[in-house]
Design an enzyme around this catalytic site. Structure first.
Site, short mmCIF file in Angstrom:
data_model
loop_
_atom_site.label_atom_id
_atom_site.label_comp_id
_atom_site.label_asym_id
_atom_site.label_seq_id
_atom_site.Cartn_x
_atom_site.Cartn_y
_atom_site.Cartn_z
N HIS B 126 34.81 56.44 -15.17
CA HIS B 126 34.06 57.75 -14.87
C HIS B 126 32.71 57.84 -15.51
O HIS B 126 32.00 58.87 -15.09
CB HIS B 126 34.91 58.94 -15.58
CG HIS B 126 36.23 59.09 -15.05
ND1 HIS B 126 36.38 59.26 -13.51
CD2 HIS B 126 37.57 59.03 -15.61
CE1 HIS B 126 37.82 59.50 -13.42
NE2 HIS B 126 38.48 59.48 -14.84
N ASP B 163 43.42 53.04 -10.48
CA ASP B 163 43.61 54.21 -11.50
C ASP B 163 43.90 55.51 -10.90
O ASP B 163 43.46 55.76 -9.63
CB ASP B 163 42.50 54.49 -12.47
CG ASP B 163 42.49 55.34 -13.39
OD1 ASP B 163 42.68 54.82 -14.74
OD2 ASP B 163 42.44 56.66 -13.34
N HIS B 165 43.01 58.38 -11.21
CA HIS B 165 41.73 59.42 -11.03
C HIS B 165 40.78 58.56 -10.21
O HIS B 165 40.77 57.39 -10.32
CB HIS B 165 41.17 59.75 -12.46
CG HIS B 165 42.25 60.22 -13.44
ND1 HIS B 165 42.96 59.55 -14.23
CD2 HIS B 165 42.29 61.57 -13.56
CE1 HIS B 165 43.81 60.46 -14.69
NE2 HIS B 165 43.16 61.83 -14.63
N ASP B 252 47.83 54.88 -15.11
CA ASP B 252 48.11 56.32 -15.31
C ASP B 252 49.03 56.80 -13.75
O ASP B 252 49.12 58.02 -13.71
CB ASP B 252 46.68 57.35 -15.41
CG ASP B 252 45.72 56.92 -14.69
OD1 ASP B 252 45.73 56.07 -13.96
OD2 ASP B 252 44.79 57.55 -14.96
#
Lengths: 534, 361
Positions: B126, B163, B165, B252
């Site tokens: 991120h 991931d 996200h 995740d």
């Protein structure tokens, strides 16, 4: 469990529950200390007594109760008895450990089915049981009965319940002394725990019998471990693999005591010849050794051995003739029926045992018994030199009962200095006798249950928060010093404490840190006791 | 040695607070599992210590002003956003994580290992040139890829970011870059942080067509990932012909993850990795670098996921990779049938991307 097993188990439990009183005779300041070291070799049991720097010893052939016989002669009022035994190692060498049934409880992860029979059930990394055993499947797997049984679960040293479940079921088919559990082997590493436990299963019975035998004459004693540490006998029974490679460390300690010099120790015994390097008075330590093709979690002096010794069986029919790997009986000079390298030495002019018998027997095999004997000794020395040259030694220290006969030949062939100290024939027993109380302490602290377990003894510490790793290690260090001094160690001897294993993890349930479980092994650094310092 | 695991004890130190999801047990439990499985003693696997990333290497991605800010915060303490705090000494940990990514690539390119898994913390995908976010400070993946290209080790790199996200930081850094193919499979931005990563985000300028976002609905499991790999990832990467395959391996998307709603299993991860390894064998001399990103299922599936990934990278059997049975219920509750919705997304993607990739024509 049969009667004999139960008896052993009972006294193990009994002894384990109270503090062992090894230190028996130290009544006044002026009493001379007497230390006894016992080395059970492949052929003889040597018992050495050191009192006021004076060494005396008895050698007893390994027939029945050789340890008892030697102890009756020598160890009666000893201040400390330390036993090193190559009996379990020889069981493995000679493949007399029997066939082992291997039950694995591996759960999810890598594929370990190549190591043994797999049953359902799983303990996870936090010690929770997250899959149950299937009793029907287990019974089915167990029905294929072998001589002994190894039971190993993944993370079993974080929670042994599943192994215990298999053990309970297995008692229908096996005696307690035929079953080894993975939980008794410290350290993470499932494949190595499997290897160690399989070997434990093979030697457990012989270590039980030996222990029982010694107990009959001495209320308590220490075993010498492969890494030079010593532990009370009942602690050793849980993971007897720790004793298995004790001979190199005793040879190193004994040789150093007798010579005060570093070098390559070549310990020529009846069944095997062991090699160990002494650097700064100590053997090098390997963290994990591989034995008989099994990778283990056993810490041990760095050493290697060849299955060639003074009593090795000789295959004259092979060309060139072959020595070993097995030992069948004593040398002819000591009443055996088969010719050995010891007999060959007698044909070349030595007078070991009943040397005339050796000469007669050799003559029956060959018209030119001298040249045949030359060939035997040449092959014998050659195999020893081949192994020695792996480390390019600048000095060899020859010990064991043939050490002094062969040292000049080996030294010449290697082109290096050789030493054969006085008492070299009992160097290993000397090593056991002079060892300081390099006591090992197995400590487990569980803050959730408020318990601390030290060498099997449970103490209440009350519920409390986590410890720092440093704090745990320093508690263990203090504790092992205290215990060693209770056993009679001098302050000087307990100064140096090494940490050999540490593992700590938090027990978290539902997002909360509930407790902390730490396992730690510390040990007074092995070495020669200040009480017998040269 | 086939597979290098980049690891340093300092990676265990990074912890914003003991109860923050990105906490040290993430790695501690995985390491216990790996030790128990005997992974570190397997001749196919070696532990490689990371080096620190140099300032110049970091500046290929991040702005100097931001790095100065991080350094200042790492002395006095501070906060980038509500989830991303900086405490004393943390800068060294960031630099060691980015350095771990660089070490992985270097070992792969100099032939020491065929592939490498950097078990690094803190994560990075991120983080943007001028600001960190979402537990991320330095963009480890971008720093690795930029340096690999800058140092002429590779011309073209294909990144797969799995991931849960969307890796908005990595996407932004390479949005105009035709030499870096960025493919992200993530939980639909309308249902999860950072709220981006829709099918029409395809890159800009010369980079147009080289950014592919595959948003998937909550409840997506192994079959969804398999479908996307077969329909999008594998054909596009085969056409792109990279010199290096890189994977942002967030964990995740596992069905026990407390912060997301996806339902991938350890076996699913292992199979995805096995596909990526096969692709690296076919296209780029087995060169593959995997970087740890997010993954917060501290008490659940992480140890099995990491084990599965490593086993697949090292060419070990993955047949027995799975979660303990107690988790079956959780998986059944979380997994949903999303096939129809995913297929519509893929149709849309193929349509949008047909001008850039022959495989979609």
């Amino acid at each position: 469990m049969d009667g004999e097993d139960k008896e052993i188990k009972d006294w193990v439990t009994r002894q384990g529950s109270k503090k062992p009183k090894i230190f028996m005779g130290r009544t006044g300041k002026f009493k001379k200390m007497k230390f006894v070291g016992i080395d059970v070799g492949g052929t003889n049991t040597d018992a050495v007594e050191i009192e006021d720097g004076e060494i005396s010893y008895v050698k007893t052939p390994n027939e029945t109760e050789s340890v008892v016989k030697s102890l009756k002669k020598i160890g009666r009022d000893a201040d400390r008895i330390v036993v090193s035994s190559s009996l379990p190692l020889n069981v493995l060498h000679e493949r007399k450990g029997g066939a082992t049934k291997i039950i694995l409880i591996p759960g999810p992860g890598l594929d370990f089915s190549y190591l043994g029979s797999t049953v359902k059930g799983y303990v996870n990394h936090r010690g929770d049981i997250v899959e149950e055993i299937d009793p029907d499947e287990l019974r089915e797997e167990l029905s294929d009965k072998k001589d002994n049984l190894a039971i190993i679960g993944k993370f079993s040293n974080r929670n042994p319940s599943l192994e215990k479940e298999v053990y309970e079921e297995a008692l229908n088919l096996y005696k307690d002394s035929e079953i080894a559990l993975g939980e008794d082997v410290q350290g993470l590493g499932f494949p190595r725990r499997v290897g160690t436990t399989i070997l434990n299963a093979k030697i457990k019975r012989s270590v039980y019998s030996l222990t029982k035998e010694i107990r009959a004459v001495s209320s308590s004693f220490f075993y010498f471990k492969g890494d030079g540490g010593i532990i009370p006998d009942f602690v050793a029974l849980e993971n007897p693999m720790e004793l298995v490679n004790s001979s190199p460390a005793t040879a190193a300690l004994g040789s150093y005591y007798l010579t005060g010099e570093d070098g390559l120790v070549v310990d020529i015994g009846g069944t095997t010849t062991d090699f160990v390097e002494i650097v700064n008075g100590r053997p090098r330590i390997s963290e994990y050794i591989t034995l008989f093709g099994h990778e283990t979690l056993v810490r041990s002096a760095e050493a290697w051995a060849i299955p060639v010794g003074g009593d090795s069986f000789i295959r004259f029919s092979e060309d060139p003739l072959r020595i070993g790997p097995e030992r069948r009986e004593n040398a002819v000079a000591f009443g055996g029926r088969y010719l050995t390298p010891t007999d060959a030495l007698n044909c070349l002019g030595e007078e070991i045992g009943d040397y005339k018998k050796s000469i007669e027997a050799m003559k029956e095999v060959s018209n030119d018994s001298k040249s045949l004997s030359d060939d035997v000794i040449d092959a014998f020395v050659e195999s020893i030199c081949r192994e020695s040259s792996k480390v390019n030694p600048s000095k060899i220290i020859c010990t064991g009962y043939l050490g002094r006969y062969l040292a000049p030949m080996i030294g010449r062939r290697l082109g290096c200095r050789y030493i054969t100290p006085e008492h070299a024939e009992v160097a290993n027993a000397v090593g056991a006798a002079v060892s300081r109380i390099s006591l090992a302490l197995y400590m487990r602290i569980d803050t959730d249950r408020g318990k601390m377990v030290c060498n099997g003894e449970v103490e209440d510490i009350g519920k409390r928060g986590s410890f720092d790793p440093e704090e745990i290690v320093s508690i263990a260090r203090e504790k092992v010093r205290e215990l060693a001094m209770e056993e009679g160690a001098t302050e000087e001897d307990v100064e140096d404490v090494c940490l050999t294993y540490f593992d700590s993890y938090d027990v978290i349930r539902g997002g909360y840190r509930n407790g902390q479980i730490s396992n730690c092994i510390v040990q007074i650094s092995p070495g020669i006791s200040s009480e017998v310092a040269r | 040695m086939r597979t290098g695991i980049i690891y340093h004890e300092a990676y265990l130190k990074h912890e914003q607070s003991p109860t923050h999801p990105e906490r040290r047990e993430r790695l501690a439990y995985t390491l216990d599992q790996l030790r128990e499985e005997g992974i570190f003693e397997d001749p196919r696997i070696g532990i490689i210590p990371p080096r620190e990333a140099l300032l110049d290497e970091i500046l290929l991605v991040h702005e100097r002003g931001y790095i100065d800010l991080l350094k200042r915060m790492a002395v006095s303490g501070g906060s980038i956003d509500l989830d991303t705090r900086v405490s004393a000494g943390m800068y060294e940990q960031m630099v060691l994580a980015a350095g771990g990514a660089l070490t992985a690539a270097e070992k792969v390119f100099n032939g020491k290992v065929r592939n490498a898994f950097a078990l690094i913390r803190p994560p990075g995908h991120h983080a943007k040139p001028g600001i960190g976010a979402g537990f991320c400070y330095l963009n480890n993946m971008a720093i690795m890829v930029k340096n690999v290209i800058e140092k002429d080790m590779a011309e073209r790199v294909a990144i797969l970011d799995w991931d849960a996200h969307h890796g908005d930081g990595t996407q932004e850094i390479f949005y105009n870059d035709p030499n870096v193919l960025y493919i992200s499979i993530h939980q639909d931005g309308r249902t999860l942080y950072p709220g981006s990563g829709f099918v029409d985000e395809i890159g800009l300028g010369r980079g147009e067509g080289y950014n592919i976002c595959v948003p998937i609905p909550p409840g997506s499991s192994d079959d969804t990932y398999r479908l996307i790999l077969n329909e999008i990832y594998i054909p596009v990467v085969e056409e792109f012909k990279p010199d290096l395959i890189a994977i942002s391996a967030g964990q995740d998307n596992h069905f026990t993850d407390p912060l997301t709603s996806l339902a991938l299993t350890a076996q699913g991860y292992a199979q995805m990795m096995r596909e990526a390894v096969k692709l690296s064998e076919k296209l780029c001399g087995e060169r593959l670098v995997t970087l740890l990103e997010g993954g917060y299922s501290v008490e659940g599936g992480l140890p099995y996921v990491n084990l599965g990934i490593i086993a697949a990278m090292a060419g070990m059997s993955i047949d027995k990779i799975r979660e303990p049975e107690v988790y079956k219920e959780v998986l059944n509750r979380r997994r949903r049938n999303v096939r129809g919705r995913v297929e519509r997304t893929l149709d849309e993607l193929r349509h949008i991307l047909r001008d850039y990739w022959d495989c979609f024509r």
